[in-house]
Design a protein around this motif. Structure first.
Motif, PDB file in Angstrom:
ATOM      1  N   LEU A  14      26.979  74.467  71.447  1.00  0.00           N
ATOM      2  CA  LEU A  14      26.402  75.803  71.452  1.00  0.00           C
ATOM      3  C   LEU A  14      26.839  76.612  70.239  1.00  0.00           C
ATOM      4  O   LEU A  14      26.055  77.349  69.654  1.00  0.00           O
ATOM      5  CB  LEU A  14      26.757  76.537  72.750  1.00  0.00           C
ATOM      6  N   GLN A  96      15.275  87.934  71.846  1.00  0.00           N
ATOM      7  CA  GLN A  96      16.306  87.238  72.614  1.00  0.00           C
ATOM      8  C   GLN A  96      15.719  85.941  73.152  1.00  0.00           C
ATOM      9  O   GLN A  96      14.637  85.925  73.719  1.00  0.00           O
ATOM     10  CB  GLN A  96      16.787  88.111  73.770  1.00  0.00           C
ATOM     11  N   PHE A  97      16.466  84.837  72.963  1.00  0.00           N
ATOM     12  CA  PHE A  97      16.004  83.564  73.489  1.00  0.00           C
ATOM     13  C   PHE A  97      16.933  83.006  74.565  1.00  0.00           C
ATOM     14  O   PHE A  97      16.588  82.054  75.251  1.00  0.00           O
ATOM     15  CB  PHE A  97      15.794  82.533  72.371  1.00  0.00           C
ATOM     16  N   ASP A  98      18.116  83.604  74.716  1.00  0.00           N
ATOM     17  CA  ASP A  98      19.073  83.101  75.698  1.00  0.00           C
ATOM     18  C   ASP A  98      20.226  84.098  75.808  1.00  0.00           C
ATOM     19  O   ASP A  98      20.192  85.152  75.193  1.00  0.00           O
ATOM     20  CB  ASP A  98      19.605  81.727  75.250  1.00  0.00           C
ATOM     21  N   LEU A  99      21.238  83.723  76.568  1.00  0.00           N
ATOM     22  CA  LEU A  99      22.482  84.481  76.615  1.00  0.00           C
ATOM     23  C   LEU A  99      23.566  83.675  75.931  1.00  0.00           C
ATOM     24  O   LEU A  99      23.544  82.450  75.946  1.00  0.00           O
ATOM     25  CB  LEU A  99      22.901  84.761  78.063  1.00  0.00           C
ATOM     26  N   CYS A 100      24.517  84.368  75.320  1.00  0.00           N
ATOM     27  CA  CYS A 100      25.635  83.676  74.697  1.00  0.00           C
ATOM     28  C   CYS A 100      26.579  83.160  75.780  1.00  0.00           C
ATOM     29  O   CYS A 100      26.462  83.525  76.955  1.00  0.00           O
ATOM     30  CB  CYS A 100      26.366  84.611  73.737  1.00  0.00           C
ATOM     31  N   PRO A 106      23.326  89.002  74.237  1.00  0.00           N
ATOM     32  CA  PRO A 106      22.123  88.208  74.009  1.00  0.00           C
ATOM     33  C   PRO A 106      22.290  87.209  72.859  1.00  0.00           C
ATOM     34  O   PRO A 106      22.937  87.513  71.857  1.00  0.00           O
ATOM     35  CB  PRO A 106      21.064  89.240  73.642  1.00  0.00           C
ATOM     36  N   ALA A 107      21.693  86.057  73.018  1.00  0.00           N
ATOM     37  CA  ALA A 107      21.529  85.110  71.914  1.00  0.00           C
ATOM     38  C   ALA A 107      20.163  85.435  71.317  1.00  0.00           C
ATOM     39  O   ALA A 107      19.156  85.478  72.025  1.00  0.00           O
ATOM     40  CB  ALA A 107      21.578  83.677  72.420  1.00  0.00           C
ATOM     41  N   ARG A 129      20.108  82.874  63.786  1.00  0.00           N
ATOM     42  CA  ARG A 129      20.125  82.879  65.239  1.00  0.00           C
ATOM     43  C   ARG A 129      21.566  82.776  65.687  1.00  0.00           C
ATOM     44  O   ARG A 129      22.375  82.093  65.057  1.00  0.00           O
ATOM     45  CB  ARG A 129      19.262  81.768  65.815  1.00  0.00           C
ATOM     46  N   CYS A 131      24.678  84.970  68.452  1.00  0.00           N
ATOM     47  CA  CYS A 131      25.018  86.095  69.330  1.00  0.00           C
ATOM     48  C   CYS A 131      24.779  87.416  68.597  1.00  0.00           C
ATOM     49  O   CYS A 131      25.078  87.538  67.412  1.00  0.00           O
ATOM     50  CB  CYS A 131      26.470  86.002  69.778  1.00  0.00           C
TER      51      CYS A 131
END
Length: 148
Positions: A14, A96-100, A106-107, A129, A131
């Motif tokens: 990650l 935002q595409f995900d969470l860190c 937000p990721a 891309r 956090c």
């Protein structure tokens, strides 16, 4: 033990997904810390505006009037341009595409441009891309002339 190894591998994978591409093109004139920013406070845009305000920048949302001028004669020449009430301009986009990993930030995938309104040139750009707090840190480093 296997669970710990799997966690470390997952964290490494990650962390390896984060990328930040910083391009520095010129210095910032710190004697004129005024910047035109987009309206609103959502996401990265709001975090960048807060970081600028905390660093002593004057934020201006209105860019100034659009001007059309020219001369009529044998050779008619009409020009249209925007005026700015600040030395610099911030343009940013992100989603935002995900969470860190910590689940609290937000990721994001993002693109930032910092433009000198006096010359019309980009002073620096950042895209990548990762956090959201890391993107803000990269922005502030670029603002201070550092690309790390």
């Amino acid at each position: 033990m296997l669970r710990k190894i799997a966690s470390v591998v997952l964290l490494a994978l990650l962390a390896g997904c984060a990328t930040h591409n910083v391009q520095l093109y010129g210095p910032i004139d710190t004697s004129n810390k005024t910047v035109t920013v987009p309206p609103g406070s959502e996401g990265l845009k709001g975090k960048l505006k807060q970081a600028l305000a905390n660093d002593g920048w004057k934020l201006i949302v209105y860019r100034g009037p659009s001007v059309t001028e020219g001369e009529v004669g044998e050779k008619t020449k009409i020009e249209h341009y925007d005026t700015f009430n600040s030395r610099y301009r911030l343009i940013t986009s992100s989603y935002q595409f995900d969470l860190c990993i910590n689940g609290l930030t937000p990721a994001i995938k993002y693109d930032i441009s910092f433009i000198d309104n006096k010359s019309g040139a980009e002073v620096f750009t950042i895209n990548g891309r990762g956090c959201e707090p890391d993107a803000v840190e990269k922005f502030m480093n670029a603002l201070r002339g550092k690309d790390k």
